[in-house]
Every structure is written in C-alpha cells, then in structure tokens.
Design a protein around this motif. Structure first.
Motif, PDB file in Angstrom:
ATOM      1  N   ALA A  59     120.262 -39.214  92.199  1.00  0.00           N
ATOM      2  CA  ALA A  59     119.459 -40.233  91.405  1.00  0.00           C
ATOM      3  C   ALA A  59     117.760 -40.505  91.825  1.00  0.00           C
ATOM      4  N   LEU A  96     119.365 -45.083  90.264  1.00  0.00           N
ATOM      5  CA  LEU A  96     120.469 -45.815  90.237  1.00  0.00           C
ATOM      6  C   LEU A  96     120.259 -46.941  89.287  1.00  0.00           C
ATOM      7  N   TYR A 124     127.123 -46.543  89.731  1.00  0.00           N
ATOM      8  CA  TYR A 124     126.692 -45.649  90.756  1.00  0.00           C
ATOM      9  C   TYR A 124     127.581 -45.833  92.037  1.00  0.00           C
TER      10      TYR A 124
END
Ligand SMILES: Nc1ncnc2c1ncn2[C@@H]1O[C@H](COP(=O)(O)OP(=O)(O)OP(=O)(O)O)[C@@H](O)[C@H]1O
Ligand SMILES: [Mg+2]
Length: 401
Positions: free
Chosen positions: A9, A39, A45
């Motif tokens: 990410a 994220l 996530y």
C-alpha cells in the motif's frame, strides 16, 4: 462485485488500489506499515508484511473463497503474488517463473541457455573472483546483489573504485549475501513493458532511460528518469522488443506482466533483467498512459480478477512526448523548498511529487529509493517534453541548514 487482493500500500501501489476501486472492484490491501499511504484508499486493509509468506497464506486461507485475484505493481515481490494466487486458485505467473526473476543470477543462467543476449556475467564468492572477471572482460564491470531491487548495491566499477569496498557494499545490500558481476554494456538503456494474454505478448511501454548522472553518482548507477517516444530507429526498437519477448517466454511468464531493463548496444539488443510484475517509478501508471493512452494497470486488474478484456486496449491511442526527471538537490537537512507553486502551474507539467519535506535530511544518493522527488512533463514530442521537465527541475530551489 469482484474482490482484488493487492499486496502493498505504498505510494507506488496507490494507482492500483484507486484504479481497481474506480472499476467497482472491492479492494483488500496488505502492508506491514500502518502509515502506508494506500491504506486509506482500500475498502479493507490488514497489517501484514508482503514478504511474510506464512502470514500471507494464513490470511488468504481465512478468506473463504472471497478473493477473485491478486496483484501488486512496482513492488519486487512477484513470487509472493504467485504463491498467494496459487493458494487461492486464481490466475498468476507460474511460481517458478516469478522466483527466477527475483534471482538475477538464476535468471541470467536461464536466459543465456535459451540463447538470449545478456552481458557476460558470473557469480563471485571472493575478491579474487572479481579480479579474475575484470582481467578477462576489462573495466567497466557492474557488481550487484543477486536478489535486491531499486539499484541497491549496484555499482559500476572502473579503475578508480576500491574493489574490497565495492564487494562489501554490494554484499551488504544482498538479502542472501550473494553477489554477481557483469560486463557493463555501453549503449542505449531502455525500459520496456508488456503483458502476456492468451499467449500473445502485448508490448505497451518503451522508453529511453536517462543516465546523464552516471559520472556524478559513480560508482552508483542512478537513473534520472526517462523519455518517450524513443529516439531509436524502428528497426532497433523491433530488435529490442523481440529480445524482450524472447526473454519473457524463456522465463515462462505465460500469463501476466513483464518489465524489461534492456540495452541496445552496437546493433544488438541485450537483456539486463526481466521483472515479473508491472513497473515502478511511475512508468506503467503515469508515463505510458500519458504518452499513448494505454492503461496496462487497468488491463492487468481485469485479467487478475478473471474479467475478459478487449485486446484493443493495448493499442496506442495517440502519441505524445513524455519526460520524467528527478530532483537531485544535494545532501543535508532541508531548510526550505521554493518554486513548487510555479512548477505546479506550468502548463506542460502533469505531475510533481516529493518524497521528502522541509526539515528532512537528504543523504547520499546511493540507489533509486533515495531519490527525493520528480516531475513529469508532456510535449508534442520527446524533445519538448524533456525541455519542460528540465525547466521545472531548475525552477525548484532547495536551501539547507
Ligand atoms: N551489465 C550492465 N550493463 C549496463 N548497465 C547495467 C548493467 N547492469 C545494470 N545496469 C544498469 O543499472 C540498472 C540497475 O541494475 P539492475 O536492474 O540489475 O538492478 P535493480 O536493483 O533491479 O535496479 P532497478 O530496480 O532499478 O531495475 C539497470 O536497470 C541498468 O540501467
Ligand atoms: Mg532492474
């Protein structure tokens, strides 16, 4: 609704996350860093390292068939992507192929055996091995870790470089401790990119890499962006693309993306390496779409989740000059950065971004991850785009404490 698992990410995975979301795909994103920029764009996530195979497998085992595809972009973890995808039972690059591409030595051995042009290379276990190679092939040579990326520990050796230092420096950047040496090939450095779909390899990216800083940062090999369309002739481009595709097939990347670091030298095309993933450094998600309108990230996402694609998407829609340049302001604690607003308002500058801010310390440029920011310019052709990018870089002023 399809669900896509995205490994990583960081800044460079943001375009994959946002692209998938814009296509109405549910995004599950993993990264070990709770502060990772991407994220906040994810539907869901989890804080898991994308290099921790066991945790990744445990995670997907608990997903109960919910995931339709797995990808990353830019991050050099194709082997993790493939292992996770195999566990779930979704499309992926063969694990063996992905593993080969994260071992520069094994990759070169396979390529050489398949008759692909690669620079002379050898594994080195000692200073003596290095000296022997130099005696045989002469300076300049390149020493590099067999298993890292971002040009970490990649050094161009000439008579001026202390070999004991170089060997240690390269080793200390190697995950396994193994290093190799190659003949340094003079010539045009090129980035290529493509994707294998139903046994056709569609090459969508081709750009000239800029190494004007080679002497300045010697012995480190630091790229200062890239430009397209290429200055190479159509024949030379064909030769490079043909060697690129041969290499991708020799490594058995029979589905999905491949990124080539290529050299055109004395009328021949050589492979420096093939990555079994989409490119980093803004190439697949900025440079190529800006230059040709081809969005390989979009296509890869569809392929990964099992959507059918129309291969017309790989054809250039237009041709425009694109140039990316990095900022190399020097070393020290940054007091101020000025001129940024001016650059943002320049009409041919489409992107400017910094990885640092006022108060941060800029250390010695030792690899591609220590670059501090970049601009991307467009123009009617390559020369115009380069001119705008260089102007923009000059317009930003850094002062140091
Ligand atoms: N034998 C060589 N001859 C000429 N240039 C080379 C050679 N080996 C490496 N280079 C240059 O150095 C760059 C970095 O080397 P390499 O790709 O092996 O390392 P890397 O860690 O994977 O870097 P990156 O992630 O930036 O591709 C290459 O892309 C190429 O431009
Ligand atoms: Mg490389």
């Amino acid at each position: 609704m399809k669900t896509l698992l995205i490994l990583g990410a960081g800044k460079e995975q943001v375009p994959a996350i946002t692209r998938a979301k814009s296509k109405g795909i549910y995004t599950v994103v993993l990264d070990m860093n709770p502060q990772a920029e991407g994220l906040k764009y994810a539907d869901e996530y989890h804080i898991i390292s994308t290099r921790d195979k066991k945790s990744l497998i445990d995670f997907v085992k608990n997903c109960d068939g919910k995931i339709d595809g797995v990808i990353t972009i830019a991050s050099d973890i194709p082997h993790m992507v493939s292992k996770v995808a195999e566990e779930i039972g979704v499309k992926h690059i063969p694990i063996e192929a992905a593993c080969l591409t994260v071992d520069k030595l094994k990759m070169k051995e396979v390529l050489k055996k398949a008759g692909i042009n690669v620079p002379p290379f050898r594994k080195i276990n000692s200073l003596n091995d290095l000296k022997k190679f130099i005696n045989e092939y002469a300076y300049p040579v390149v020493i590099k870790p067999v298993d890292n990326s971002g040009a970490r520990g990649v050094l161009r050796l000439t008579e001026a470089v202390d070999l004991t230092w170089a060997l240690n420096e390269s080793k200390s950047n190697s995950r396994s401790g193994d290093v190799m040496v190659e003949k340094f090939l003079e010539g045009n450095q090129i980035s290529t990119e493509g994707i294998m779909y139903e046994d056709e390899f569609y090459i969508t990216g081709f750009a000239d890499r800029n190494y004007e800083m080679l002497e300045k940062f010697s012995p480190n090999i630091i790229e200062n962006g890239g430009d397209s369309p290429t200055l190479l002739s159509q024949d030379a481009k064909k030769l490079v693309n043909s060697e690129f595709e041969k290499a991708v097939r020799a490594l058995d990347i029979n589905w999905g993306p491949g990124k080539g670091d290529m050299i055109y030298s004395n009328g021949r095309a050589y492979v420096v390496e093939i990555a079994a993933r989409l490119s980093g450094g803004n190439f697949c998600y900025d440079h190529v779409p800006l230059g040709t309108g081809v969005d390989i990230v979009d296509a890869y996402i569809d392929m990964a989740v099992g959507n059918s694609i129309n291969t017309d998407c790989f054809k250039p829609k237009f041709q425009r000059g694109v140039a990316q340049r990095y900022f190399f302001p020097g070393i020290g604690k940054i007091k101020s950065i000025s001129g940024l607003d001016k650059v943002k308002n320049m009409k041919n500058i489409v992107k400017v971004d910094f990885f640092i801010k006022e108060g941060d310390l800029i250390e010695k440029q030792s690899n591609h991850t220590t670059r501090v920011g970049y601009v991307i310019a467009v123009g009617k052709d390559k020369n115009e785009a380069v001119k705008f990018a260089e102007e923009a870089v000059k317009s930003v002023e850094f002062t140091f404490e």
